[in-house]
Design an enzyme around this catalytic site. Structure first.
Site, PDB file in Angstrom:
ATOM      1  N   THR A   1       0.859  -1.205   0.000  1.00 38.27           N
ATOM      2  CA  THR A   1       0.000   0.000   0.000  1.00 38.27           C
ATOM      3  C   THR A   1       0.884   1.240   0.000  1.00 38.27           C
ATOM      4  O   THR A   1       1.153   1.805  -1.049  1.00 38.27           O
ATOM      5  CB  THR A   1      -0.953   0.015   1.207  1.00 38.27           C
ATOM      6  OG1 THR A   1      -0.193  -0.163   2.406  1.00 38.27           O
ATOM      7  CG2 THR A   1      -1.998  -1.063   1.088  1.00 38.27           C
TER       8      THR A   1
ATOM      9  N   THR B   1       1.103  -2.675  10.894  1.00 39.25           N
ATOM     10  CA  THR B   1       0.491  -2.880   9.570  1.00 39.25           C
ATOM     11  C   THR B   1       1.409  -3.616   8.673  1.00 39.25           C
ATOM     12  O   THR B   1       2.036  -3.057   7.788  1.00 39.25           O
ATOM     13  CB  THR B   1       0.197  -1.593   8.812  1.00 39.25           C
ATOM     14  OG1 THR B   1      -0.462  -0.721   9.652  1.00 39.25           O
ATOM     15  CG2 THR B   1      -0.589  -1.868   7.542  1.00 39.25           C
TER      16      THR B   1
ATOM     17  N   GLU C   1       8.368   4.778   7.365  1.00 34.45           N
ATOM     18  CA  GLU C   1       7.970   6.057   6.774  1.00 34.45           C
ATOM     19  C   GLU C   1       8.996   7.146   7.090  1.00 34.45           C
ATOM     20  O   GLU C   1       9.250   7.460   8.240  1.00 34.45           O
ATOM     21  CB  GLU C   1       6.576   6.430   7.269  1.00 34.45           C
ATOM     22  CG  GLU C   1       5.538   5.462   6.682  1.00 34.45           C
ATOM     23  CD  GLU C   1       4.148   5.621   7.253  1.00 34.45           C
ATOM     24  OE1 GLU C   1       3.206   5.269   6.542  1.00 34.45           O
ATOM     25  OE2 GLU C   1       4.020   6.083   8.389  1.00 34.45           O
TER      26      GLU C   1
ATOM     27  N   ASN D   1       2.530  11.366   7.328  1.00 35.48           N
ATOM     28  CA  ASN D   1       1.428  11.060   8.232  1.00 35.48           C
ATOM     29  C   ASN D   1       0.521  12.221   8.590  1.00 35.48           C
ATOM     30  O   ASN D   1      -0.573  12.015   9.101  1.00 35.48           O
ATOM     31  CB  ASN D   1       1.968  10.413   9.504  1.00 35.48           C
ATOM     32  CG  ASN D   1       2.376   8.992   9.227  1.00 35.48           C
ATOM     33  OD1 ASN D   1       1.550   8.186   8.846  1.00 35.48           O
ATOM     34  ND2 ASN D   1       3.658   8.710   9.368  1.00 35.48           N
TER      35      ASN D   1
END
Lengths: 406, 406
Positions: free
Chosen positions: B154, B191, B278, B401
């Site tokens: 994703t 995740t 991230e 984010n």
């Protein structure tokens, strides 16, 4: 450092009879500002304190924990620019040297002298600079609480103070309080040094009982980044000069009013620290209800408040209740996905485990654009409740902390 | 999204006899790419799994936990673009509909069909799109593992795969494995969806025993931001087609070699997720020794790895051992400030609770400029040890984010 957009003006703080602040420049860092604060306390001053739970705490904290048990104080010394933490026996010797020096000047016991230090870790506090600074500060003119608040600060972007008063019987007692802290704030009271001065006449044991209870709902309910400093300290000093009949326990006349005013200043002080959170653009209040217990509610609240994903979502003005769900789930407290409700700014966006398709998005979007954000979480499990406070996580936090020492 | 600077090239992964991947576009999001992965597994395939501990987990996780107990699998379905989490009974119905659809196609039990979903929370998986996607994927040509790795992703910035092989008796067995995940990674497996395929012949109970033990030292030792997803899943499928004598327990011939190879791919997979953290610019290994127990060492390691102050210090290439001390102290594990030693890149900068004045700063500074950073922490309390992995905290994390949903 730019002043926080969430800053509050310094309030009018009254002088407290029996507590006299003075400041001087010890030169702990290579800077032009004052960095040594000395508050002289008259004989008979009661003291109470709460301290960091970080195992690697500083000598100041180790000593302070023992000193508050005696319940009496004659002086407070705050060093800014050097935390004296992680400095082994040399750090401890430096603190003890200050205690002796001040005690000699005051004609009191070294254990009546409370010392705090804040700043860089790992460099023993230079005793020569401390001695020179003390020689100056002993003879300095008394200063304002605002000057003292500025002197105890390090990375703070604004001076922080709070005021309250209470009627104890027929006597009005005053509270003037100052605090420093902006990063490394978490429950167990991170890099935070807070001092409350009151002229109330109160027994040390009851003062400690009040401060410990209030701590659970104020300083222990704020977090900036979940990190916990090695030096955090909040001390309350009561000079007794107001002349009220001594408050010795919860049934003494005026005890409730006294405790409420103390709680009020502590709440103000704790919120001011969050408002100076590193890089903070928004002040976030998280109210958790329906938990199995108050303590469980507090843990859930802090899991949400410490979630980088929740904090960045608020920075992005996004009512991302999915991240709140995730944070509730990882807290490890009793919860049931299908009973969970989440709201922003007073509007429920998810109820009983499912998003509400028809909630009114406009007021939620408007609320999130503001500086003060409110998140409601109902667990649907019981009567436990707690409110915690934090700030958003922004580019400012990274900028400040990726380039601190250099 | 720009490719992570810490990315690794996708390795050569062999086909695994009995496991055939296919992909198609269900259109769970408004995008042109494939988002539905289907892996057909031959009869006799053993399965084991580890799942998120987040209480608010998805229906996929709830069902998967029950299914692995049966130990047998015939198909894996992975939906990308919609996590189906926090969607109540409608979410559960969507998963069950997929299981029935695939079981009918395969001629197997619905409980043999494992489903994972990843993406946005709170929107029930659209069953019509799932059905159309399945109709396509059933008849799609088999694809490569790299194509499957891209399809399950994703927010990933690169496709992640790992390979290992082992000799079980005279038989060579192969492992091909893929994983997705980049944010919301924390112990308890955030995740993250990981799948290991091997042609080894192994009993389900022993496969589960190996995977659970390995999980403790791999997926449970990585963290990006301390947040824990509601959907994390790692499944291991063993088709048995290699034809080795079944491995039924630790004393079976080749059991050690099998377990070591499985551990190897799991370690590789877990590190790849951190490398796609991230905003990550640096891969950080934290080795904790001298703890009271291995579990205590892991908790201390994770407290350091989750500290925003430590992570930003590494981003700033600053050997800030003071922040490491703070993180050790807040972990709440047995530690003694005056026995603590801390090193960077193999050079001790603090020993026995005090900074080393004479350590060689040049190699430390050089080490911190690199992409791979190593922090050593010795607690001096016992023999417990653990290694954990994380990445630094940068402006990239905030950018990603604070602006995810919009």
């Amino acid at each position: 450092m730019e002043r926080s957009p969430l800053a509050r003006p310094f309030p009018q703080l009254p002088a407290i009879a029996g507590a006299t602040p003075r400041i001087a420049r010890a030169g702990y860092k290579n800077w032009g500002r004052c960095d040594l604060t000395y508050v002289e306390l008259d004989e008979g001053t009661a003291v109470a304190g709460v301290f960091t739970k970080n195992i690697c705490c500083s000598s100041e904290v180790e000593l302070g924990r023992e000193q508050v048990k005696l319940g009496r104080a004659r002086a407070l010394i705050v060093n800014a620019g050097n935390s004296n933490a992680f400095t082994g026996y040399r750090g401890r010797e430096a603190v003890e040297a200050i205690m002796v020096e001040v005690a000699t000047h005051m004609g009191c016991e070294p254990s009546d002298v409370f010392v705090s230090s804040t700043g860089v870790i790992g460099v023993p506090l230079p005793t020569d600079k401390a001695r020179e600074g003390l020689a100056k500060v002993f003879h300095a003119e008394p200063c304002s609480w605002e000057e003292a608040a500025n002197t105890i600060g390090t990375t703070d972007t604004f001076a922080k103070g709070a005021h309250a008063s209470a009627m104890v019987g027929d006597t009005r007692v005053e509270f003037s309080a100052i605090i420093k802290g902006s990063g490394m704030i978490a429950p167990d009271m991170a890099t935070m040094l807070g001092y409350v001065f009151t002229d109330a006449n109160v027994a040390p044991a009851f003062l400690q009982q009040c401060l410990s209870a209030i701590n659970e709902e104020t300083f222990s309910c704020i977090t900036v980044d979940g990190d916990t400093s090695t030096s955090d300290t909040v001390l309350a000093f009561a000079t007794g000069k107001a002349g009220n009949e001594e408050i010795t326990g919860p049934d003494s006349p005026g005890a409730d009013a006294f405790a409420a005013a103390l709680a009020d200043v502590c709440r103000q002080l704790s919120h001011l620290v969050v408002r100076d959170g590193e890089g903070a653009q928004k002040f976030i209040e998280i109210a958790v209800t329906g938990a199995k217990s108050d303590e469980s509610a507090r843990r859930v609240g802090l899991a949400i408040a410490n979630s980088p994903l929740v904090k960045t979502a608020i920075a992005g003005e996004d009512a991302n209740w999915g991240r709140v769900v995730m944070a509730v789930g990882k807290a490890g407290e009793p919860a049931d996905r299908d009973r969970l409700s989440i709201g922003f700014g007073g509007v429920w966006t998810a109820k009983d485990g499912q998003p509400l398709a028809d909630y009114d998005e406009a007021p939620v979007a408007e609320h999130l654009k503001g500086q003060d954000v409110r998140i409601d979480v109902d667990l649907g499990m019981g009567d436990g409740r707690a409110t915690v406070w934090t700030c958003d996580l922004t580019h400012g936090y990274i900028t400040i902390n990726a380039d601190y020492r250099t």
